[in-house]
Each structure stands twice: as structure tokens, then as C-alpha cells.
Write a protein that holds these residues in place. Structure first.
Motif: not given
Lengths: 113, 116
Positions: A1, A27-29, A95
Motif C-alpha cells: 500500500d 491510496s484511498g484518500h 479520507q
């Protein structure tokens, strides 16, 4: 990640020049915040970007501006550099702009001569 | 205006000598208190988030506690690899002027050196 990444790692500029620093969030933010950290001090909040808009700004002049791209990455621009702008510039991602925990990148060390 | 004060500014310990770092804060409604570790020339590394008085969190030799006015980071039997600057930050509830965006207010940090 992959965590938060920043480029470049180091930069040397002269007074009056302009500089652009770059940040890719974790990643994902989707939210990116920028901080300035002088030697021996804690980070100071510059501004935060969410949904490609500046959501909040700290006590920094208009010489400091930013941008967020559709892929959530961000740029910090500083115009008319002053000697006092020499610092470690940190990018943090989270996030959602209501999410409290921010994760920091390694920073960009800027030296203004 | 949110304020965070950390003490001491610097702390030198012998390996195995337990101690505590202090973070006192003034905020208009605490949303969260955060501890980060920062090694020289690197970005802060997230350690803990505390949300309410009485809460405690632990990770290896570190334990963070929170009261209504301050937080402590307890270091039990530290090792040389625990040497770093420890930063405390607070997140306050949004105000009319700040909208819903969140910003962290940091203290100046405690520089911890653990000697072998």
C-alpha cells in the motif's frame, strides 16, 4: 500500500523565484493538506484541498497557492520566494475532509538563498 | 485560537529509564488529539489518536493518555531506536468561520534521546 509521496525531496531556489511542490495522497484518500515546518518547530497548517477546492487556509499570504487534480494529487506553489520560506514542506492526506487522522509524506526540503 | 504546548523541549534518557512527555492544550471543543513521531529530515509518523478524557492507547513501549487539559505519552523501558521528536497535535470542532474543514494545530515537539 503506497503511502503519501512528495516530490522533489530537496530544492534550492533564489529569492524572488517561484517553486512548485507535488504530492500524491495515500491510496484511498481524497483530501490533501499542506504544512510548513521550520527547523525546531512543529508543522504549521497552510491549506487543505478536498474535491479540487481549497476548503480552509491557515495564516499564510497569497503567495502560497495550491491546486488539487481529479486524481486527488496536489500541488503547492509559492511565488516571490523569501529567505524565510526555507523550510520542510509536508503534505498530509486523509479520507474525506471530515476524517481526522492525517498521514504525512516525507516532505520537500526547500532552501531559499 | 487553538494552542498546544509540549514539555520538556528535550529529554535525554538512559536505555530502560521510563519517563513521560507532556502535551497541554487549549481548544474550543476537542475533536481529537494526535501523537506523531518524527525522525530527522522525515515526515511525521502517526502513532495515536485520542478522542475523550480518560481514553488510553498503547503501542509497544508507548502509552498515550488524555485528560481535559493535557495528554501524556509514557515511554516504558525505552530503547535507542525510540530516539526521535514526538509531536502532539489537536483538532478542534469546526466553527462558523472554519466551515467543516479540519486543520491540525501542532506543538513544537519534544526531542527524545535514548542513550545505550
Amino acid at each position: 500500500d503506497a503511502g503519501v509521496t512528495q516530490s522533489p525531496t530537496h530544492l534550492i531556489k533564489t529569492r524572488g523565484q517561484q517553486v512548485t511542490l507535488r504530492c500524491s495522497p495515500k491510496s484511498g484518500h481524497d483530501t490533501v493538506s499542506w504544512y510548513q515546518q521550520a527547523l525546531g518547530q512543529g508543522p504549521q497548517f497552510i491549506f487543505q484541498y478536498y474535491e479540487e477546492e481549497e476548503r480552509q487556509r491557515g495564516n499564510f499570504p497569497d503567495r502560497f497557492s495550491g491546486h488539487q487534480f481529479p486524481n486527488y494529487s496536489s500541488e503547492l506553489n509559492v511565488n516571490a520566494l523569501l529567505l524565510g520560506d526555507s523550510a520542510l514542506y509536508l503534505c498530509a492526506s486523509s479520507q474525506g475532509h471530515r476524517q481526522e487522522t492525517q498521514y504525512f509524506g516525507p516532505g520537500t526540503r526547500l532552501l531559499v538563498l | 485560537e487553538d494552542q498546544v504546548t509540549q514539555s520538556p523541549e528535550a529529554l535525554r534518557l538512559q536505555e530502560g529509564e521510563s519517563s513521560s512527555l507532556n502535551c497541554s492544550y487549549t481548544v474550543s471543543g476537542l475533536r481529537g488529539l494526535f501523537w506523531y513521531r518524527q525522525d530527522p529530515g522525515k515526515g511525521p509518523e502517526f502513532l495515536f489518536t485520542l478522542y475523550s478524557a480518560g481514553e488510553e492507547k498503547e503501542k509497544e513501549r508507548l502509552k498515550a493518555t488524555l485528560t481535559k487539559k493535557e495528554s501524556f505519552l509514557h515511554i516504558t523501558a525505552p530503547k535507542p531506536e525510540d530516539s526521535a521528536t514526538y509531536l502532539c497535535a489537536v483538532l478542534s470542532r469546526p466553527s462558523f468561520s472554519s466551515g467543516s474543514a479540519r486543520q491540525l494545530t501542532f506543538g513544537s515537539g519534544t526531542q527524545l534521546t535514548v542513550l545505550p
